[in-house]
Design an enzyme around this catalytic site. Structure first.
Site, short mmCIF file in Angstrom:
data_model
loop_
_atom_site.label_atom_id
_atom_site.label_comp_id
_atom_site.label_asym_id
_atom_site.label_seq_id
_atom_site.Cartn_x
_atom_site.Cartn_y
_atom_site.Cartn_z
CG HIS A 9 81.64 27.34 59.10
ND1 HIS A 9 81.69 28.67 59.47
CD2 HIS A 9 81.15 26.67 60.17
CE1 HIS A 9 81.26 28.81 60.70
NE2 HIS A 9 80.92 27.61 61.17
NE ARG A 60 77.64 27.98 60.97
CZ ARG A 60 76.48 27.57 61.47
NH1 ARG A 60 75.35 27.80 60.80
NH2 ARG A 60 76.42 26.95 62.64
CD GLU A 87 79.08 24.49 66.24
OE1 GLU A 87 79.39 23.33 66.59
OE2 GLU A 87 79.90 25.43 66.23
CG HIS A 182 79.26 23.43 61.74
ND1 HIS A 182 78.78 24.62 61.22
CD2 HIS A 182 78.72 22.45 60.96
CE1 HIS A 182 77.98 24.37 60.20
NE2 HIS A 182 77.93 23.06 60.01
#
Length: 248
Positions: A9, A60, A87, A182
């Site tokens: 991202h 994100r 993430e 991520h």
């Protein structure tokens, strides 16, 4: 030739503030929004035409993907969201400033928490406000699968079944797919694809908003991988990621 583009991202607000983010749902910064637009324009210029997209449950990554697809006039393609692409969960570190944490615990310890393969940070309590057990987006996830902290090893173990059972087989149907996720979830995929050792994975730092292309043959074996963009700029961005965990 089949292609998978992995993209971290764009810069988030907490990336900008140099804070551990993990599963905390933090939005993109203005720079991150621009990184996503730039990535979309670059992918379009390079002739990519995705047929399927995958992303995490975190805004994100979702917003980065949406911006990229909009730049490519591909808003209509199917998008699959999964918590498995989230993430790495940073446990009690989530929300803390990385440089300040390095000053308190030492750069070596912070490097272990950030980049080592099998050492997780201290876990959250199950009733901590940051806990995924209290987040409605995970209500359908089996409680035994919800983390309160993770090492990269734990992250890889959560991601690989989804990669092997869902993403990779989709190349039998689609020629080009994109995975917006991520830093650590993508490091886990790259580790698997490139057979990077547990020790060497510490040295892999993925910059925000830079497309990472993997090409596969018809038997779904990797034949080539490369970043899109200026190599010198990408190297500089990687170094900046590596330096985030150093004391001021």
């Amino acid at each position: 030739m089949k292609k998978v583009v992995l993209i971290r991202h764009g810069e988030s607000v907490w990336n900008k503030e140099n804070r551990f983010t993990g599963w905390t749902d933090v939005d993109l910064s203005e720079k991150g929004i621009q990184e996503a637009h730039d990535a979309g324009k670059l992918l379009r210029k390079e002739g990519f035409h995705f047929e399927k997209a995958y992303t995490s449950y975190l805004k994100r990554a979702i917003k980065t993907l949406n911006i990229i697809l909009d730049e490519m006039d591909l808003d209509w393609i199917p998008v699959e969201k999964t918590w498995r692409l989230n993430e790495k969960h940073y446990g009690m570190l989530q929300g803390l400033n990385k440089a300040e944490t390095a000053e308190k615990y030492g750069e070596e310890q912070v490097l272990i928490w950030r980049r080592s393969y099998d050492v997780p940070p201290a876990p959250l309590a199950k009733d901590d406000p940051r806990s995924p057990f209290l987040d409605p987006r995970y209500k359908d996830v089996d409680e035994k699968d919800l983390p309160l902290t993770e090492s990269l090893k734990n992250t890889v173990e959560r991601i690989l079944p989804y990669w092997n059972d869902t993403i990779l087989p989709s190349l039998n149907k689609y020629n080009e797919i994109i995975v917006a996720a991520h830093g650590n979830s993508l490091r886990g995929i790259v580790k698997h694809l490139k057979n990077i050792s547990d020790n060497d994975i510490v040295g892999l730092n993925l910059p925000t908003g830079v497309p990472y292309v993997f090409e596969f043959d018809d038997n779904l074996n990797v034949v080539k991988d490369y970043f899109l963009g200026d190599p010198e700029v990408i190297k500089k961005l990687m170094d900046e990621v590596a330096n985030q965990g150093k004391a001021k």
